[in-house]
Design an enzyme around this catalytic site. Sequence first.
Site, PDB file in Angstrom:
ATOM      1  N   HIS A 102       0.827  -1.206   0.000  1.00  0.00           N
ATOM      2  CA  HIS A 102       0.000   0.000   0.000  1.00  0.00           C
ATOM      3  C   HIS A 102       0.861   1.255   0.000  1.00  0.00           C
ATOM      4  O   HIS A 102       0.613   2.196  -0.773  1.00  0.00           O
ATOM      5  CB  HIS A 102      -0.913   0.003   1.212  1.00  0.00           C
TER       6      HIS A 102
ATOM      7  N   HIS B 234       0.859   4.963  -2.411  1.00  0.00           N
ATOM      8  CA  HIS B 234       1.355   6.319  -2.187  1.00  0.00           C
ATOM      9  C   HIS B 234       2.685   6.597  -2.880  1.00  0.00           C
ATOM     10  O   HIS B 234       2.879   7.660  -3.475  1.00  0.00           O
ATOM     11  CB  HIS B 234       1.513   6.569  -0.693  1.00  0.00           C
TER      12      HIS B 234
ATOM     13  N   GLU C 107      -6.490   9.048  -0.705  1.00  0.00           N
ATOM     14  CA  GLU C 107      -6.627   7.605  -0.460  1.00  0.00           C
ATOM     15  C   GLU C 107      -7.653   6.952  -1.388  1.00  0.00           C
ATOM     16  O   GLU C 107      -7.419   5.861  -1.904  1.00  0.00           O
ATOM     17  CB  GLU C 107      -7.024   7.345   0.997  1.00  0.00           C
TER      18      GLU C 107
ATOM     19  N   SER D 298      -3.762   0.327  -4.746  1.00  0.00           N
ATOM     20  CA  SER D 298      -3.035  -0.787  -4.138  1.00  0.00           C
ATOM     21  C   SER D 298      -3.933  -1.955  -3.761  1.00  0.00           C
ATOM     22  O   SER D 298      -3.458  -2.950  -3.205  1.00  0.00           O
ATOM     23  CB  SER D 298      -2.292  -0.302  -2.890  1.00  0.00           C
TER      24      SER D 298
END
Length: 297
Positions: free
Chosen positions: A162, A167, A208, A227
């Site tokens: 993730h 990110h 997000e 992700s």
Amino acid sequence: MLEEGQLYSPVEEHDDGTVTVHLAPNHPGVADAAYLARRAQIARLALTWRPGEPVPVVDYTDAEHEVWRAVCRELTAKHRRLAHSAYLEAWAAVDLPTDRVPQLAEVSERVGARTGFTFDPAPGLVPLRQFYGALADRTFHSTQYLRHPSQPLYTPEPDLVHEVIGHGVSLAAPPIAELHRLTGEAARRLHDEDALRFLAKVFWFTCEFGVIAEGGELRCYGAGLLSSYGEIEEFRRADVRPLDLLEMGTADYDITHFQPVLYRADSLAHLMDVVGGFFATMDDETPARLRGARAAP
């Protein structure tokens, strides 16, 4: 409502220097003694690290490399169909390995060369003020552990997949990196805890779980979608609404299910204008001003 912080497994450091990672009862690795020991070992590396020191090197196992390979193999095709072009361009530019787990220092070097963002190791949850505030310095706090090998395409908590595929690669895209930097500057201006939570919710529904129109299609730029093997295939079925700062900043969300409501930017320029503009100007009174404007006749 379950909050984002509950995604992380608590890390406990004992007086004798040992570390315990407390996994949730439904975590795939909760009964795996070897996995628990491995998580504690990696967490201890981050706990003993100090700013200015080289980022700890993790000697990843064959099983961990295979988790990384499986995720990259499955997500690559999904990204081509569903990710925003800024993300795809960033992925090509950073050229992270897909056959082995990259070291965090390696991610810092490749992403930093494009946008200046670097990655500091974290054992687990980082306090909101510390996490968001560090973004102003172009620093992202990242875990270094991987999900349980029995379920390589699922994790109940953020892991290196993730942090890096979501990110990390996104932070190599200049507009998304700037959105994160502005988030950090806003967090440092805030003194009110409610205002900080408002900021965190806007970040959740954008950085997000943000989606964006491109080429007549809905594509994603949020790290949580990019992700997630399962959720990236489902986001177009959500209740997709126009960007609404007040709704995003006050909405409840459940971290244990796919997000049923998402917020769409009409373009990258629209995202930076609305959300970037919000982070660039936010202060402790911003939530009240937004509520007042909504209530006005």
